[in-house]
Design a protein around this motif. Structure first.
Motif: not given
Length: 349
Positions: A262-271
Motif C-alpha cells: 500500500p501507499k502510505l504517506y507519513p506526512e498525512a498522519v497528523l493532518p
C-alpha cells in the motif's frame, strides 16, 4: 426560557460551531500529498472513533444499537472515500459547494417527506421550507459553471510513499507517489470530481437515516426499537464504530488489491488525525442540532453555509478558483445558498 426556546438556543449555537469547524475540516489535508486517500481515510476514521469514545463515556455509555453502526457508519465511510479524489480533481471549495448542496437537498427531502421509513416532519412555515430547498437546487446548478484549476501531482521527495516496491522493475511508474486521480485529463477530472461530489453528498446525508428511524419508531409500542433514546448524541459512538470498522475493511481490501504494497504517506498522519477530530466534533454538534431543530432544518443550515467560506479559501489560499466570471458565479451561488439556508431555518420557528 421554555424548553422549546432552550432547544432552539442550543440548536443554533451548535449549528454555528458545526459550520465553523466544518469549514476547517479538510483544510489541513490540502498542503500534503495523500495519494489515493485510502491510508488517509483510515487515519481520519481512527480519530473519529476516539472522539466518539470520549463522548460515549461522558454520556455514561448509552445503549449501543448495531443498526446505527452497520447502517449510518458504513454509508458515511463509503462516501468519504471520495473526498481525496474530489479535492484533487475539482478542488476543496467547489467540491464542498456541490456535495453540501446535495447533502442539504437529500436530507431535506427524506426528512420532510418521510423517506426510508421515517416520519414526515412538519414545519411552521411550509412555503419558506420549500423555497429553501428549491434554492439549494438552483445553487447546485450555478456551481456547475464554476471552473477550478487544480495543479497535477509532480514527483518529488516529499511525495514519496512510506512503503514502495523494493523489487527493481524497469517498467515501474516514474512517479511512484502518483495515483489514478493524477493521471486523469482535465475533462475527465471535472466529470469524475463533480460526480463523486454528488455521490458523497447523497451518502453523507443517508448516514443519519438509522438514527432518525430509531427515534421515530421508539414511540411505537409494537416496534423492536420501542424505548430507544430520543437524544441523537446517544448514537454517536455506534455511528463512529461503524465508520472505523468499515474504513478498516476498505483499507485491508486496498492492501490486498495492492499486493501488500500500500501507499502510505507519513506526512498525512497528523493532518489526517486533526481532520478526523474536527469532523467528529462537527458530528456531535450536528447531532445536537438534529435534536433541537430537526433534520429538515439542520441539513440546509449546516451543509450549505460552509461551502462559500471554503470556496474563499480556495480563492485566496489555494488558488483553485480564478477569474472574474468564476468569482461572480461563486458569490451569486453563495447568496442563493445563504438565502435558502435562512428560509429553511426560519421555517421551523
Amino acid at each position: 426560557m421554555s424548553n422549546n426556546g432552550t432547544d432552539l438556543t442550543h440548536g443554533f449555537i451548535s449549528s454555528s460551531v458545526a459550520i465553523l469547524l466544518f469549514v476547517s475540516n479538510y483544510v489541513p489535508l490540502k498542503k500534503y500529498d495523500t495519494g489515493d486517500g485510502m491510508f488517509l481515510q483510515w487515519v481520519l476514521c481512527a480519530a473519529i472513533w476516539l472522539v466518539a469514545l470520549v463522548a460515549n463515556l461522558i454520556l455514561h455509555c448509552p445503549n449501543f444499537w448495531p443498526f446505527a453502526m452497520v447502517g449510518g457508519g458504513c454509508i458515511w465511510a463509503t462516501g468519504n472515500i471520495a473526498v481525496v479524489p474530489v479535492m484533487k480533481t475539482i478542488g476543496l471549495g467547489l467540491g464542498l459547494l456541490i456535495w453540501g448542496s446535495f447533502n442539504a437537498l437529500t436530507g431535506w427531502t427524506s426528512s420532510r417527506f418521510g423517506w426510508f421509513g421515517m416520519d414526515a416532519e412538519e414545519v411552521a412555515k411550509p412555503l419558506l421550507n420549500y423555497l429553501g430547498a428549491g434554492l439549494s437546487i438552483v445553487s447546485t446548478f450555478i456551481c456547475s459553471f464554476i471552473k477550478s484549476e487544480i495543479p497535477k501531482n509532480t514527483c518529488s521527495m516529499d511525495t514519496t510513499p512510506l512503503m514502495t516496491e523494493h523489487v527493481t522493475n524497469k517498467t515501474q511508474d516514474p512517479c511512484p507517489g502518483s495515483s489514478w486521480v493524477d493521471k486523469l485529463s482535465p475533462v475527465q477530472s471535472r466529470m469524475v470530481g463533480c460526480s463523486l461530489a454528488v455521490i458523497a453528498g447523497i451518502l453523507y446525508r443517508s448516514t443519519f437515516v438509522p438514527i432518525i428511524y430509531f427515534k421515530d419508531h421508539s414511540k411505537r409500542n409494537d416496534s423492536i426499537y420501542a424505548g430507544a433514546s430520543q437524544y441523537d448524541l446517544d448514537y454517536v459512538f455506534a455511528h463512529a464504530s461503524g465508520i472505523f470498522l468499515t474504513s478498516t475493511i476498505y483499507f485491508l481490501a486496498y492492501c490486498i488489491a495492492m499486493k501488500n504494497n500500500p501507499k502510505l504517506y507519513p506526512e498525512a498522519v497528523l493532518p489526517g488525525f486533526l481532520s478526523g477530530i474536527l469532523w467528529a466534533t462537527v458530528t456531535c454538534c450536528w447531532f445536537i442540532v438534529n435534536h433541537s431543530l430537526s433534520a429538515a432544518v439542520s441539513f440546509p443550515t449546516v451543509t450549505a453555509g460552509p461551502g462559500f467560506i471554503v470556496a474563499m479559501w480556495g480563492v485566496f489560499m489555494f488558488k483553485e478558483i480564478q477569474g472574474q466570471q468564476n468569482y461572480l458565479l461563486m458569490i451569486f451561488a453563495f447568496l442563493i445558498i445563504l438565502t435558502g439556508a435562512l428560509c429553511t431555518a426560519f421555517s421551523k420557528i
